[in-house]
Design an enzyme around this catalytic site. Structure first.
Site, PDB file in Angstrom:
ATOM      1  N   GLY A  52     -61.827   0.049  26.941  1.00 29.27           N
ATOM      2  CA  GLY A  52     -62.162  -1.371  27.149  1.00 29.27           C
ATOM      3  C   GLY A  52     -62.330  -2.194  25.885  1.00 29.27           C
ATOM      4  O   GLY A  52     -63.059  -3.193  25.885  1.00 29.27           O
ATOM      5  N   ARG A  82     -51.398   3.613  48.060  1.00 29.28           N
ATOM      6  CA  ARG A  82     -51.659   2.712  46.926  1.00 29.28           C
ATOM      7  C   ARG A  82     -51.844   1.277  47.404  1.00 29.28           C
ATOM      8  O   ARG A  82     -52.641   0.518  46.864  1.00 29.28           O
ATOM      9  CB  ARG A  82     -50.505   2.785  45.915  1.00 29.28           C
ATOM     10  CG  ARG A  82     -50.592   4.032  45.052  1.00 29.28           C
ATOM     11  CD  ARG A  82     -49.341   4.261  44.213  1.00 29.28           C
ATOM     12  NE  ARG A  82     -48.873   3.038  43.575  1.00 29.28           N
ATOM     13  CZ  ARG A  82     -47.603   2.624  43.577  1.00 29.28           C
ATOM     14  NH1 ARG A  82     -46.663   3.344  44.154  1.00 29.28           N
ATOM     15  NH2 ARG A  82     -47.254   1.508  42.992  1.00 29.28           N
ATOM     16  N   ARG A  99     -52.605   2.124  36.013  1.00 30.03           N
ATOM     17  CA  ARG A  99     -52.211   2.479  37.365  1.00 30.03           C
ATOM     18  C   ARG A  99     -51.155   1.482  37.823  1.00 30.03           C
ATOM     19  O   ARG A  99     -51.283   0.285  37.538  1.00 30.03           O
ATOM     20  CB  ARG A  99     -53.454   2.389  38.257  1.00 30.03           C
ATOM     21  CG  ARG A  99     -53.390   3.187  39.528  1.00 30.03           C
ATOM     22  CD  ARG A  99     -54.687   3.048  40.293  1.00 30.03           C
ATOM     23  NE  ARG A  99     -54.391   3.049  41.715  1.00 30.03           N
ATOM     24  CZ  ARG A  99     -54.276   4.143  42.449  1.00 30.03           C
ATOM     25  NH1 ARG A  99     -54.484   5.325  41.923  1.00 30.03           N
ATOM     26  NH2 ARG A  99     -53.973   4.069  43.721  1.00 30.03           N
ATOM     27  N   LEU A 125     -49.240  -1.039  40.052  1.00 27.96           N
ATOM     28  CA  LEU A 125     -49.710  -1.977  41.066  1.00 27.96           C
ATOM     29  C   LEU A 125     -48.666  -2.157  42.154  1.00 27.96           C
ATOM     30  O   LEU A 125     -47.466  -2.059  41.892  1.00 27.96           O
ATOM     31  CB  LEU A 125     -49.978  -3.337  40.431  1.00 27.96           C
ATOM     32  CG  LEU A 125     -51.061  -3.398  39.360  1.00 27.96           C
ATOM     33  CD1 LEU A 125     -51.106  -4.791  38.754  1.00 27.96           C
ATOM     34  CD2 LEU A 125     -52.403  -3.027  39.937  1.00 27.96           C
ATOM     35  N   HIS A 175     -49.480  -5.086  26.481  1.00 30.32           N
ATOM     36  CA  HIS A 175     -48.764  -3.826  26.284  1.00 30.32           C
ATOM     37  C   HIS A 175     -48.552  -3.614  24.781  1.00 30.32           C
ATOM     38  O   HIS A 175     -48.166  -4.554  24.071  1.00 30.32           O
ATOM     39  CB  HIS A 175     -47.413  -3.879  27.011  1.00 30.32           C
ATOM     40  CG  HIS A 175     -46.649  -2.604  26.894  1.00 30.32           C
ATOM     41  ND1 HIS A 175     -46.966  -1.476  27.635  1.00 30.32           N
ATOM     42  CD2 HIS A 175     -45.608  -2.266  26.095  1.00 30.32           C
ATOM     43  CE1 HIS A 175     -46.136  -0.497  27.292  1.00 30.32           C
ATOM     44  NE2 HIS A 175     -45.314  -0.938  26.362  1.00 30.32           N
ATOM     45  N   GLU A 192     -42.408  -4.955  38.804  1.00 27.25           N
ATOM     46  CA  GLU A 192     -41.867  -3.880  37.974  1.00 27.25           C
ATOM     47  C   GLU A 192     -42.754  -3.681  36.754  1.00 27.25           C
ATOM     48  O   GLU A 192     -43.298  -4.642  36.216  1.00 27.25           O
ATOM     49  CB  GLU A 192     -40.452  -4.245  37.519  1.00 27.25           C
ATOM     50  CG  GLU A 192     -39.426  -4.080  38.613  1.00 27.25           C
ATOM     51  CD  GLU A 192     -38.073  -4.556  38.148  1.00 27.25           C
ATOM     52  OE1 GLU A 192     -37.569  -4.056  37.138  1.00 27.25           O
ATOM     53  OE2 GLU A 192     -37.540  -5.472  38.797  1.00 27.25           O
TER      54      GLU A 192
HETATM   55  C1  GRF Z   1     -54.146  -1.015  24.757  1.00 21.75           C
HETATM   56  O1  GRF Z   1     -53.369  -0.475  23.713  1.00 21.75           O
HETATM   57  C2  GRF Z   1     -53.301  -1.834  25.700  1.00 21.75           C
HETATM   58  O2  GRF Z   1     -52.246  -2.490  25.069  1.00 21.75           O
HETATM   59  C3  GRF Z   1     -52.763  -0.789  26.629  1.00 21.75           C
HETATM   60  O3  GRF Z   1     -53.829   0.119  26.809  1.00 21.75           O
HETATM   61  C4  GRF Z   1     -54.687   0.073  25.683  1.00 21.75           C
HETATM   62  C5  GRF Z   1     -56.055  -0.256  26.191  1.00 21.75           C
HETATM   63  O4  GRF Z   1     -57.024  -0.191  25.192  1.00 21.75           O
HETATM   64  N1  GRF Z   1     -52.267  -1.377  27.850  1.00 21.75           N
HETATM   65  P1  GRF Z   1     -58.509  -0.653  25.507  1.00 21.75           P
HETATM   66  O5  GRF Z   1     -58.966   0.118  26.733  1.00 21.75           O
HETATM   67  O6  GRF Z   1     -58.501  -2.129  25.725  1.00 21.75           O
HETATM   68  O7  GRF Z   1     -59.300  -0.273  24.291  1.00 21.75           O
END
Ligand code: GRF
Length: 220
Positions: free
Chosen positions: A21, A74, A100, A102, A118, A152
């Site tokens: 987080g 799901r 996960r 969606l 991402h 996607e």
């Molecule tokens: C980050 O690198 C984010 O880009 C990816 O998962 C990681 C989450 O990190 N989707 P955190 O839990 O916010 O520290």
């Protein structure tokens, strides 16, 4: 809510997170510093031990673990998430390390109102271990992407990206750390642009606007 109200009041966020987080923390810090006109109404996790839940708790934010094992499909799990988000009157959903897939049951009701971060320059290296993929491929630059979510994986219209260099000798962890610093800047800045109504979606392109509108008007 009227458009007038929407443009004056903070954007109401729901944050979905599975892990440590740190991106959630970056959002909390910007809100508490008065630099982000948003309010986190709810943090949801699919992992009971997600540190994101603990962070929310420490900052007095409602938080909930919803156990995927209790749902056969799901789609039904996503309906439970949707119900919780709607109960908390969430306007925009932030996927901040939500690990996960969606279903349409959650994505469709938040069409153009759900964003994901991402750790690569999409469309390069979608999916898991994006930093490992980048190092293995030998690219000289990678980075992070914030994009709207569609059905996607890592696919929706790109809102903003930041590049970082991949240095000789980088391990996956070195690169992940360098990208993470930028993630913590990029995600809150995109949320602020959403809150100010400065984004316009034109097919796959997301355009920055000078004049602001009500965020809900833009994301309709
Ligand atoms: C980050 O690198 C984010 O880009 C990816 O998962 C990681 C989450 O990190 N989707 P955190 O839990 O916010 O520290």
């Amino acid at each position: 809510m009227s458009d007038q109200e929407a443009s004056c009041s903070p954007l109401v966020l729901g944050v979905l997170a599975s892990g440590r987080g740190s991106n959630l923390q970056a959002i909390i810090d910007e809100i508490e510093a008065g630099r982000l006109s948003a309010k986190i109404a709810l943090v949801l996790s699919n992992k009971a031990d997600s540190f994101a839940l603990e962070r929310a708790e420490q900052h007095g934010i409602s938080n909930l673990f919803i156990d995927p094992k209790k749902y056969e499909r799901r789609e039904h799990y996503d309906e439970a998430l949707l119900e919780a988000l709607q109960r908390h009157r969430v306007q925009v959903v932030i996927l901040a390390g939500y690990m996960r897939l969606l279903t349409g049951n959650l994505v469709k009701p938040f069409h153009n109102r759900m964003v994901n971060i991402h750790p690569s320059l999409l469309p390069a290296f979608p999916g898991l271990h994006a930093q490992r993929q980048a190092v293995a491929y030998g690219v000289k630059f990678s980075g992070c992407t914030v994009h709207f979510v569609d059905e996607e994986m890592d696919n929706g219209p790109i809102i903003a990206q930041t590049t970082v260099p991949v240095l000789d000798g980088d391990t996956e962890d070195d690169l992940a750390g360098r990208i993470l610093v930028e993630e913590h800047r990029l995600l809150p800045s995109v949320i602020q642009r959403l809150a100010e109504g400065r984004l316009k979606i034109d097919g796959r392109r997301v355009l920055q606007q000078e004049t602001s509108k009500s965020p809900m008007e833009i994301m309709r």
